[in-house]
Design a protein around this motif. Structure first.
Motif, PDB file in Angstrom:
ATOM      1  N   MET A 173       0.852  -1.103  -0.143  1.00  0.00           N
ATOM      2  CA  MET A 173       0.040  -0.044   0.086  1.00  0.00           C
ATOM      3  C   MET A 173       0.773   1.363   0.162  1.00  0.00           C
ATOM      4  SD  MET A 173      -3.360  -0.145   2.330  1.00  0.00           S
ATOM      5  CE  MET A 173      -3.335  -1.455   3.495  1.00  0.00           C
ATOM      6  N   ALA A 174       0.521   2.193  -0.941  1.00  0.00           N
ATOM      7  CA  ALA A 174       1.137   3.433  -1.105  1.00  0.00           C
ATOM      8  C   ALA A 174       0.934   4.352   0.032  1.00  0.00           C
ATOM      9  CB  ALA A 174       1.162   3.949  -2.294  1.00  0.00           C
ATOM     10  N   VAL A 175       1.641   5.157   0.284  1.00  0.00           N
ATOM     11  CA  VAL A 175       1.454   6.493   1.449  1.00  0.00           C
ATOM     12  C   VAL A 175       0.717   7.414   0.373  1.00  0.00           C
ATOM     13  CG1 VAL A 175       2.332   7.963   3.345  1.00  0.00           C
ATOM     14  CG2 VAL A 175       2.765   5.757   3.196  1.00  0.00           C
ATOM     15  N   LEU A 176      -0.364   8.055   0.791  1.00  0.00           N
ATOM     16  CA  LEU A 176      -1.001   9.070   0.120  1.00  0.00           C
ATOM     17  C   LEU A 176      -1.118  10.475   0.958  1.00  0.00           C
ATOM     18  CD1 LEU A 176      -3.922   7.025  -1.136  1.00  0.00           C
ATOM     19  CD2 LEU A 176      -1.591   7.434  -2.601  1.00  0.00           C
ATOM     20  N   VAL A 177      -0.996  11.540   0.423  1.00  0.00           N
ATOM     21  CA  VAL A 177      -1.022  12.903   1.396  1.00  0.00           C
ATOM     22  C   VAL A 177      -2.063  13.804   0.674  1.00  0.00           C
ATOM     23  CG1 VAL A 177       0.799  13.810   0.172  1.00  0.00           C
ATOM     24  CG2 VAL A 177       0.279  14.621   2.037  1.00  0.00           C
ATOM     25  N   HIS A 178      -3.094  14.197   1.684  1.00  0.00           N
ATOM     26  CA  HIS A 178      -3.861  15.155   1.703  1.00  0.00           C
ATOM     27  C   HIS A 178      -3.733  16.436   2.218  1.00  0.00           C
ATOM     28  CE1 HIS A 178      -7.926  16.644   1.322  1.00  0.00           C
ATOM     29  NE2 HIS A 178      -8.066  16.952   2.722  1.00  0.00           N
ATOM     30  N   ILE A 179      -3.771  17.230   1.488  1.00  0.00           N
ATOM     31  CA  ILE A 179      -3.442  18.955   2.149  1.00  0.00           C
ATOM     32  C   ILE A 179      -4.709  19.511   2.564  1.00  0.00           C
ATOM     33  CG2 ILE A 179      -2.369  21.010   1.637  1.00  0.00           C
ATOM     34  CD1 ILE A 179      -0.417  18.721   1.422  1.00  0.00           C
ATOM     35  N   MET A 185      -2.390  13.211  -3.093  1.00  0.00           N
ATOM     36  CA  MET A 185      -1.174  12.854  -4.071  1.00  0.00           C
ATOM     37  C   MET A 185      -0.508  11.866  -3.503  1.00  0.00           C
ATOM     38  SD  MET A 185      -1.070  14.897  -6.762  1.00  0.00           S
ATOM     39  CE  MET A 185       0.708  14.898  -7.354  1.00  0.00           C
ATOM     40  N   PRO A 186       0.141  11.001  -4.407  1.00  0.00           N
ATOM     41  CA  PRO A 186       1.232  10.013  -3.530  1.00  0.00           C
ATOM     42  C   PRO A 186       2.261  10.917  -2.874  1.00  0.00           C
ATOM     43  CG  PRO A 186       0.846   9.418  -5.951  1.00  0.00           C
ATOM     44  CD  PRO A 186       0.431  10.791  -5.605  1.00  0.00           C
ATOM     45  N   HIS A 187       2.709  10.233  -1.674  1.00  0.00           N
ATOM     46  CA  HIS A 187       3.780  10.749  -0.745  1.00  0.00           C
ATOM     47  C   HIS A 187       5.015  10.446  -1.529  1.00  0.00           C
ATOM     48  CE1 HIS A 187       6.341  11.717   2.483  1.00  0.00           C
ATOM     49  NE2 HIS A 187       5.540  12.439   3.114  1.00  0.00           N
ATOM     50  N   MET A 188       5.884  11.414  -1.867  1.00  0.00           N
ATOM     51  CA  MET A 188       7.196  11.431  -2.625  1.00  0.00           C
ATOM     52  C   MET A 188       7.985  11.950  -1.769  1.00  0.00           C
ATOM     53  SD  MET A 188       5.435  12.102  -6.467  1.00  0.00           S
ATOM     54  CE  MET A 188       7.145  11.427  -7.129  1.00  0.00           C
ATOM     55  N   LYS A 189       9.509  11.881  -2.207  1.00  0.00           N
ATOM     56  CA  LYS A 189      10.450  12.632  -1.597  1.00  0.00           C
ATOM     57  C   LYS A 189      10.560  13.826  -1.928  1.00  0.00           C
ATOM     58  CE  LYS A 189      13.652   8.265  -0.776  1.00  0.00           C
ATOM     59  NZ  LYS A 189      14.929   7.881  -1.088  1.00  0.00           N
ATOM     60  N   ASP A 190      10.133  14.111  -3.183  1.00  0.00           N
ATOM     61  CA  ASP A 190      10.205  15.280  -3.676  1.00  0.00           C
ATOM     62  C   ASP A 190       8.690  16.349  -3.372  1.00  0.00           C
ATOM     63  OD1 ASP A 190      10.213  17.763  -5.229  1.00  0.00           O
ATOM     64  OD2 ASP A 190      10.233  16.815  -7.133  1.00  0.00           O
ATOM     65  N   ASP A 243      -1.213  12.232   5.840  1.00  0.00           N
ATOM     66  CA  ASP A 243      -0.875  10.808   5.431  1.00  0.00           C
ATOM     67  C   ASP A 243      -1.712   9.764   5.674  1.00  0.00           C
ATOM     68  OD1 ASP A 243       1.343  12.134   4.663  1.00  0.00           O
ATOM     69  OD2 ASP A 243       2.784  11.789   6.172  1.00  0.00           O
ATOM     70  N   PHE A 244      -2.046   8.933   4.755  1.00  0.00           N
ATOM     71  CA  PHE A 244      -2.948   7.878   4.813  1.00  0.00           C
ATOM     72  C   PHE A 244      -2.619   6.839   3.780  1.00  0.00           C
ATOM     73  CE2 PHE A 244      -5.125  10.712   1.703  1.00  0.00           C
ATOM     74  CZ  PHE A 244      -5.529   9.836   0.874  1.00  0.00           C
ATOM     75  N   ALA A 274      -2.969   3.869 -11.224  1.00  0.00           N
ATOM     76  CA  ALA A 274      -2.738   5.529 -11.451  1.00  0.00           C
ATOM     77  C   ALA A 274      -1.463   5.682 -10.951  1.00  0.00           C
ATOM     78  CB  ALA A 274      -3.786   5.969 -10.385  1.00  0.00           C
ATOM     79  N   ILE A 275      -0.854   5.171  -9.878  1.00  0.00           N
ATOM     80  CA  ILE A 275       0.322   5.579  -9.254  1.00  0.00           C
ATOM     81  C   ILE A 275       1.553   5.436 -10.152  1.00  0.00           C
ATOM     82  CG2 ILE A 275       2.107   4.907  -7.409  1.00  0.00           C
ATOM     83  CD1 ILE A 275      -0.199   5.225  -5.577  1.00  0.00           C
ATOM     84  N   SER A 276       1.364   4.245 -10.988  1.00  0.00           N
ATOM     85  CA  SER A 276       2.162   3.617 -11.939  1.00  0.00           C
ATOM     86  C   SER A 276       2.463   4.735 -13.134  1.00  0.00           C
ATOM     87  CB  SER A 276       1.945   2.415 -12.388  1.00  0.00           C
ATOM     88  OG  SER A 276       2.874   1.831 -13.389  1.00  0.00           O
TER      89      SER A 276
END
Length: 156
Positions: free
Chosen positions: A1-7, A32-37, A60-61, A86-88
């Motif tokens: 499971m990817a970590v996602l972020v809501h602002i 959005m997906p949580h990314m290093k950038d 983060d969720f 979608a993330i891919s």
């Protein structure tokens, strides 16, 4: 499971901890997906600032990879697809600016990992790659009381 972020606004923190993230604008939850950038992950924060949010929080969720979500560029047709697909597509995109992910359901409190304060909004304003271009002066695009809107209306 990817970590996602809501602002969102930091003022919503207590309500989100208690009841999760409720669908808002257009009856969806944007993320959005949580990314290093962080510029890519938080690219919508600066746009949200135009709507009066002053202090930001990143929520983060995680949701299942096979969950159906909506994905696409903000001004183009969005497609409903599984989150992992979608993330891919997003990760393989040459230009990641302007993409949107959203889901048409509430994010439950048990799906939330953490809520953190974002020191200042980052990202693009109006649209990706808008720097150096004049904003559209039409009444739909200009926000009442926005920065230099009177000057833009006169120069039409």
């Amino acid at each position: 499971m990817a970590v996602l972020v809501h602002i969102t606004s930091i003022e919503n923190e207590a309500a989100i901890k208690r009841a999760g993230i409720k669908p808002g604008y257009r009856n969806v939850v944007f993320f959005m997906p949580h990314m290093k950038d962080c510029f890519i992950s938080h690219q919508w924060a600066r746009e949200l600032k135009r709507f009066g949010i002053k202090n930001f929080a990143a929520v983060d969720f995680k949701i299942p990879d096979d969950e159906e979500i909506w994905f696409g560029k903000y001004h183009l047709q969005h497609e409903k697809m599984e989150l992992n697909k979608a993330i891919s597509l997003f990760m393989n995109a040459e230009d990641k600016l302007g993409y949107e992910f959203f889901i048409d359901r509430k994010i439950e409190p048990r799906e939330i990992i953490k809520i953190r304060k974002i020191p200042k909004p980052m990202g693009w304003r109006y649209q990706p790659h808008a720097h150096g271009k004049k904003p559209c002066p039409c009444p739909r695009c200009l926000q009442a009381g926005g920065y230099k809107t009177k000057k833009l209306k006169v120069s039409q």
